[in-house]
Design a protein around this motif. Structure first.
Motif, short mmCIF file in Angstrom:
data_model
loop_
_atom_site.label_atom_id
_atom_site.label_comp_id
_atom_site.label_asym_id
_atom_site.label_seq_id
_atom_site.Cartn_x
_atom_site.Cartn_y
_atom_site.Cartn_z
N ALA A 283 6.09 -7.69 -0.53
CA ALA A 283 5.97 -7.56 -1.84
C ALA A 283 4.64 -7.71 -2.34
O ALA A 283 4.17 -6.98 -3.29
CB ALA A 283 6.88 -8.65 -2.40
N THR A 284 3.74 -8.36 -1.72
CA THR A 284 2.45 -8.41 -2.31
C THR A 284 1.41 -7.23 -1.93
O THR A 284 0.72 -6.73 -2.59
CB THR A 284 1.60 -9.67 -1.66
OG1 THR A 284 2.08 -10.65 -2.08
CG2 THR A 284 0.19 -9.81 -2.22
N TYR A 285 1.55 -6.85 -0.48
CA TYR A 285 1.02 -5.57 -0.20
C TYR A 285 1.88 -4.55 0.16
O TYR A 285 2.31 -4.49 1.53
CB TYR A 285 -0.07 -6.06 0.81
CG TYR A 285 -1.04 -6.99 0.66
CD1 TYR A 285 -2.26 -6.81 -0.06
CD2 TYR A 285 -0.87 -8.43 0.92
CE1 TYR A 285 -3.25 -7.66 -0.32
CE2 TYR A 285 -1.80 -9.33 0.62
CZ TYR A 285 -2.80 -9.07 0.07
OH TYR A 285 -4.04 -9.92 -0.17
N ARG A 286 2.24 -3.78 -0.71
CA ARG A 286 3.25 -2.59 -0.29
C ARG A 286 2.53 -1.64 0.43
O ARG A 286 1.45 -1.27 0.07
CB ARG A 286 4.01 -2.31 -1.74
CG ARG A 286 4.88 -3.27 -2.30
CD ARG A 286 5.59 -2.80 -3.51
NE ARG A 286 6.26 -3.91 -4.29
CZ ARG A 286 7.53 -4.55 -3.62
NH1 ARG A 286 8.09 -3.89 -2.66
NH2 ARG A 286 8.30 -5.41 -4.49
N ARG A 287 3.56 -0.96 1.21
CA ARG A 287 2.69 0.10 1.82
C ARG A 287 2.83 1.27 1.03
O ARG A 287 3.57 1.79 0.41
CB ARG A 287 3.63 0.65 3.24
CG ARG A 287 3.06 1.66 3.97
CD ARG A 287 3.69 1.78 5.26
NE ARG A 287 4.88 2.15 5.18
CZ ARG A 287 5.67 3.43 5.40
NH1 ARG A 287 4.49 4.49 5.39
NH2 ARG A 287 6.80 3.64 5.27
N ARG B 222 0.34 5.97 7.18
CA ARG B 222 0.77 5.20 8.42
C ARG B 222 1.12 3.72 8.32
O ARG B 222 -0.10 3.18 7.88
CB ARG B 222 0.04 5.69 9.50
CG ARG B 222 0.87 5.34 10.74
CD ARG B 222 -0.21 5.92 11.94
NE ARG B 222 -1.32 4.83 12.10
CZ ARG B 222 -1.22 3.53 12.52
NH1 ARG B 222 -0.04 3.22 13.10
NH2 ARG B 222 -2.31 2.62 12.78
N PRO B 223 2.10 3.32 8.63
CA PRO B 223 2.42 2.00 8.69
C PRO B 223 1.49 1.29 9.52
O PRO B 223 1.39 1.79 10.77
CB PRO B 223 3.87 1.51 8.72
CG PRO B 223 4.27 2.64 9.43
CD PRO B 223 3.43 3.89 8.87
N GLU B 224 1.05 -0.17 9.55
CA GLU B 224 0.33 -0.87 10.55
C GLU B 224 1.31 -1.28 11.57
O GLU B 224 2.60 -1.09 11.44
CB GLU B 224 -0.05 -2.19 9.85
CG GLU B 224 -1.30 -1.97 8.76
CD GLU B 224 -0.41 -1.82 7.57
OE1 GLU B 224 0.78 -1.69 7.26
OE2 GLU B 224 -1.39 -2.29 6.31
N ASP B 225 0.72 -1.33 12.85
CA ASP B 225 1.69 -1.49 14.15
C ASP B 225 2.26 -2.96 13.83
O ASP B 225 1.78 -3.93 13.35
CB ASP B 225 0.75 -1.64 15.37
CG ASP B 225 0.12 -0.34 15.60
OD1 ASP B 225 0.66 0.67 14.95
OD2 ASP B 225 -0.88 -0.15 16.45
N GLY B 226 3.76 -3.06 13.95
CA GLY B 226 4.46 -4.10 13.70
C GLY B 226 4.87 -4.35 12.49
O GLY B 226 5.97 -5.09 12.28
N ARG B 227 4.55 -3.74 11.48
CA ARG B 227 4.85 -3.60 10.20
C ARG B 227 6.59 -3.28 10.05
O ARG B 227 7.41 -3.89 9.62
CB ARG B 227 4.13 -2.85 9.08
CG ARG B 227 4.83 -3.12 7.54
CD ARG B 227 3.64 -2.57 6.67
NE ARG B 227 4.15 -2.75 5.51
CZ ARG B 227 3.19 -3.14 4.37
NH1 ARG B 227 2.08 -2.86 4.51
NH2 ARG B 227 3.76 -3.49 3.22
#
Length: 664
Positions: free
Chosen positions: A485-489, A494-499
Motif C-alpha cells: 500500500a505504501t509503494y504501489r506499482r 515491470r514489477p520487481e522480482d518476487g513482488r
C-alpha cells in the motif's frame, strides 16, 4: 415455478459460460437440493387440494394437471444437483432409495388419478423418462462401484504399483528429462484388464511385465507408452499438453488411493520424486506447465467425487451406450411431445462429457493403442482440443484476502490467477528440498545469506518465532500489505522480482487462515482463535465494531502505521505485523527495492510449501472435503508433496514427564 425454471436455465447456460465443468458449486447445490427436497411435499399438498376442489369430476382440473406436470418436469431436472457417487457407500444407497420413492410416488399420481387415454399417455411418457433416468444412473453407478476401473481401482492400483516398482527396480541415478518419462510405467488406463488373483497382500497380477514392456500391448496404456508414441505422432508432438493430461490422469489415480486410505509407499514416493523433478522439471518445462499437470490432476479428483455428469466413466464404449443408444430410445417418446427440457439437459450433458478431460484421456489412449482408429481420432481430438481451449481457462486461480481491504460482510473475495512467477518459485524450492534444506515457516529464508538487507537477523527473525503458523502468516501478511500500500506499482512498469509472488501468496495464505483453517497444519480451533484475536484487535484499533466494518483501506493503513510507531513492545499479531511492515518500509530504498521483494517472494514461497504436507488424517480429510468446492491451490501443492514424499521436518519431542514417588 417460473423462478425455479429461471434458476435452472441460468445454472445450465450462464454459470459455466467461461468454463466447462462437470461439478456444481456446493453452495448452489445445497440451495437447490434443499429447495427441491421441499418441493415434492409442498406440491403434493397443492395437488391434493386441487384434486379435492375438482370434486366428483371425471377428470382432474387444469390446475391439478399443471401441478402434476411441474412435479414430473422438476424430477427430470433434479439430477442436475445430485452428484454421481461411485464410492457413495450407504449414503449412495440412501439417495437412490429417496429417488426411487419419489419416482414411485409420482407414478401413483399419474396412473391412479388421470383417466383420459391421451392425458395418461402424455404424463406417462414423462414418468417413464424420469424412471428410465433413475434406472440408467443406478445401473451405471452400481457397475462402476464393482468395476476395477473405477470403484475398486485403489486396491488394484496399490498392488500394481508395488509389483511394477519391483519389476523395474529403483534407479534414482539414471538419465533425466525425457528418458525418465519414457520409462514411466504408471498406468493411465487398462490395468483392470490384467489377470489378477486375490491374495493376503493384495492382488497378484499375472503377465504384468509383458503388459508394460510391450510397446504395442493394448492391455495397459502407461505414461511411458504415451510419451514414447508422442515422439512419432505429429498430433501429440505439436501439442505436448495432451500427453501431460495423460500423466495428470495417472497421478490422479495414484492420489485417489491416499484419499481412500491406501498409503503411498516410500518406494513409490521416491520414484514419483524422480519422475517430477528429473523428468518433468528437467524437460525444459516452466513452473506454470508443471503446476498445470497437478492442477489437472486435482480437477480429475474433483470430478470423480463431486461430478453431476458421468464423466468418470468416459470412454468410447460408454459414450455409445449412454449417449447414442439410450437417447434413441428416449427420443422416440420425447419427440412426440417436444419435451425441450429433457432435450436441453441431454445436449448440455453431452457437451460436458465430450469436452471433459476424462474423455480426452480415453481417446488418447485409444489413439495410442488402436491403430485402426488413428485416422479418425486425428481429426476428432484436435477439434475437441480447440473447443476446450475456447471454453476453458487453463490457469490456476485462488482467492485473495487482505486485512486492509476486507471491511464489509457483503464484500466478495477477489479471485486471482496464480502468477507464473509464484509457480516457478514453488517448483524451484521443491526441487531444493533435502535433509540439509528442509521446509521451514520462513526462518530459513531470513537466515539465508542471499537475502541480507543491511538488517541484523534478529530484526526480522522474531516474526517467525511462533509455534502457530497462522500467527506467522498474519504477521507477515500485515507487513506485506502495508508495504504494497505504501509503494504501489505504477501501471505499465515491470514489477520487481518476487513482488507478484509475494502479494499473491500473502493474500492466499491469509484467505486460508480466515476461511479454511482446516487446510492448515495447526489445530483448527487454535487457528480460528488466532484469527479471532486478530479481528478483535483490529476492531479496537478501528474504533469498535461499527468503525471496523465502515473503515476503508486508507483508514486501516493509517491506524496500523500509528500502531507501528507507538507500540514497540506489544506482542499482538496486529502490533507485530505493523512493526514488521515499518521495518520494510524504512529499508525500501531504490537500491534495496529488488532485494526486499525478492526476500518476500522467497519467504511466502517457503510459508506456502510449509503448510502443504499432511499433518494428520484430519488434515488429509480437509483436503478431500475441499475437492467438493473444486479444490484449492494448497491442495495442488499437497498433491505434489504427497506424490514426492516431501514433508516438514519432524517437531522436537517433548521432554518426558518425571515420575514422583510419594512414600506413605
Amino acid at each position: 415455478m417460473f423462478v425455479l425454471a429461471v434458476l435452472f436455465f441460468i445454472l445450465n447456460l450462464f454459470s459455466r459460460s467461461s468454463d466447462v465443468s462437470a461439478i456444481l458449486n456446493p453452495t448452489v447445490r445445497l440451495f437447490l437440493s434443499t429447495s427441491l427436497s421441499l418441493f415434492l411435499p409442498a406440491m403434493s399438498y397443492l395437488f391434493s387440494e386441487a384434486k379435492n376442489a375438482s370434486g366428483q369430476m371425471a377428470e382432474l382440473s387444469v390446475r391439478a394437471r399443471t401441478i402434476l406436470m411441474w412435479m414430473l418436469l422438476v424430477e427430470l431436472l433434479r439430477k442436475k444437483v445430485e452428484s454421481i457417487l461411485v464410492t457413495g457407500g450407504i449414503q449412495g444407497y440412501s439417495d437412490t432409495v429417496n429417488r426411487a420413492s419419489r419416482v414411485g410416488w409420482l407414478g401413483s399420481l399419474v396412473f391412479f388419478n388421470l383417466r383420459g387415454t391421451g392425458k395418461k399417455a402424455l404424463y406417462g411418457i414423462l414418468w417413464v423418462l424420469a424412471a428410465a433416468k433413475l434406472v440408467q444412473r443406478f445401473v451405471t453407478v452400481e457397475l462402476g462401484k464393482r468395476s476395477f476401473a473405477y470403484g475398486r481401482n485403489p486396491q488394484l492400483l496399490a498392488s500394481y504399483m508395488t509389483q511394477m516398482l519391483k519389476l523395474q527396480g529403483q534407479d534414482n541415478h539414471g538419465p533425466a528429462g525425457l528418458d525418465v518419462l519414457k520409462r514411466c510405467n504408471y498406468a493411465v488406463i487398462g490395468e483392470e484388464e490384467l489377470k489378477k488373483k486375490a491374495g493376503p497382500k493384495g492382488y497378484k497380477l499375472d503377465e504384468l511385465e509383458k503388459a508394460i514392456s510391450e510397446a504395442n500391448s493394448s492391455t495397459v496404456v502407461t505414461v511411458g507408452k504415451i510419451w514414447t508414441y508422442a515422439e512419432k505422432d505429429p498430433m501429440l508432438h505439436r501439442n505436448p499438453k495432451l500427453k501431460q493430461l495423460c500423466l495428470s490422469f495417472a497421478l490422479c489415480k495414484l492420489l485417489r488411493r491416499r484419499l481412500e486410505e491406501f498409503p503411498i509407499t516410500d518406494a513409490e514416493a521416491s520414484n514419483c520424486h524422480e519422475l517430477v523433478f528429473k523428468g518433468l522439471w528437467q524437460q525444459r518445462m516452466d513452473g506454470e506447465d508443471a503446476i498445470q499437470v497437478f492442477s489437472d490432476e486435482l480437477q480429475f479428483l474433483c470430478e470423480y467425487y463431486h461430478s453431476v455428469h458421468p464423466v468418470v466413466f468416459a470412454s468410447p464404449f460408454f459414450f455409445v451406450h449412454n449417449y447414442i443408444l439410450f437417447p434413441i430410445i428416449a427420443w422416440a417418446f420425447c419427440i412426440l411431445m417436444l419435451i425441450l427440457t429433457f432435450a436441453y439437459e441431454e445436449v448440455w450433458e453431452f457437451i460436458v462429457f465430450l469436452l471433459s478431460n476424462w474423455f480426452m484421456v480415453s481417446l488418447l489412449c485409444s489413439h495410442a493403442s488402436t491403430p485402426k482408429w488413428r485416422t479418425l481420432l486425428r481429426r476428432i481430438i484436435p477439434f475437441i482440443v480447440s473447443v476446450q481451449n475456447t471454453m476453458n481457462h487453463p490457469s490456476v486461480f485462488f482467492k485473495q484476502f487482505s486485512v486492509l481491504r476486507f471491511s464489509r460482510l457483503s464484500l466478495p473475495l477477489s479471485t486471482r490467477a496464480v502468477p507464473k512467477e509464484a509457480k516457478t518459485l514453488i517448483m524451484e524450492r521443491l526441487a531444493r528440498v533435502s535433509h540439509d534444506a528442509p521446509l521451514s515457516n520462513g526462518m530459513a529464508v531470513l537466515l539465508s545469506a542471499k537475502h541480507r538487507l543491511s538488517i541484523q537477523s534478529h530484526e526480522l527473525s522474531w516474526a517467525c518465532e511462533s509455534d502457530s503458523i497462522a500467527e506467522v502468516i498474519l504477521t507477515w501478511h500485515i507487513a506485506t500489505v502495508l508495504l504494497e500500500a505504501t509503494y504501489r506499482r505504477q501501471r505499465g512498469t515491470r514489477p520487481e522480482d518476487g513482488r507478484e509472488a509475494a502479494t499473491a501468496l500473502s493474500g492466499y495464505c491469509a484467505y486460508l487462515v480466515a476461511f479454511h483453517p482446516k487446510l492448515l497444519p495447526d489445530d483448527k480451533d487454535g487457528t480460528e482463535l488466532v484469527y479471532a484475536d486478530m479481528k478483535k484487535q483490529l476492531r479496537e484499533e478501528m474504533g469498535g465494531w461499527w468503525g471496523y466494518y465502515r473503515s476503508g483501506e486508507s483508514d486501516r493503513y493509517t491506524k496500523l502505521m500509528k500502531v507501528a510507531r507507538a507500540r514497540q513492545e506489544e506482542t499482538t499479531v496486529i502490533s507485530k505485523g505493523a512493526r514488521l511492515g515499518k521495518v520494510f518500509i524504512d529499508r525500501y530504498k531504490d537500491d534495496a527495492r529488488e532485494r526486499v521483494w525478492k526476500l518476500l517472494g522467497d519467504l511466502w514461497t517457503e510459508v506456502m510449501l510449509y503448510v502443504a504436507p499432511t499433518s494428520g488424517e484430519l488434515h488429509m480429510k480437509a483436503h478431500k472435503e475441499a475437492l467438493a468446492e473444486g479444490g484449492e491451490f494448497i491442495t495442488v501443492l499437497w498433491a505434489i508433496v504427497t506424490h514426492t514424499g516431501i514433508a516438514r521436518a519432524p517437531e522436537p519431542a517433548e521432554a518426558p514427564l518425571r515420575t514422583i514417588s510419594i512414600a506413605g
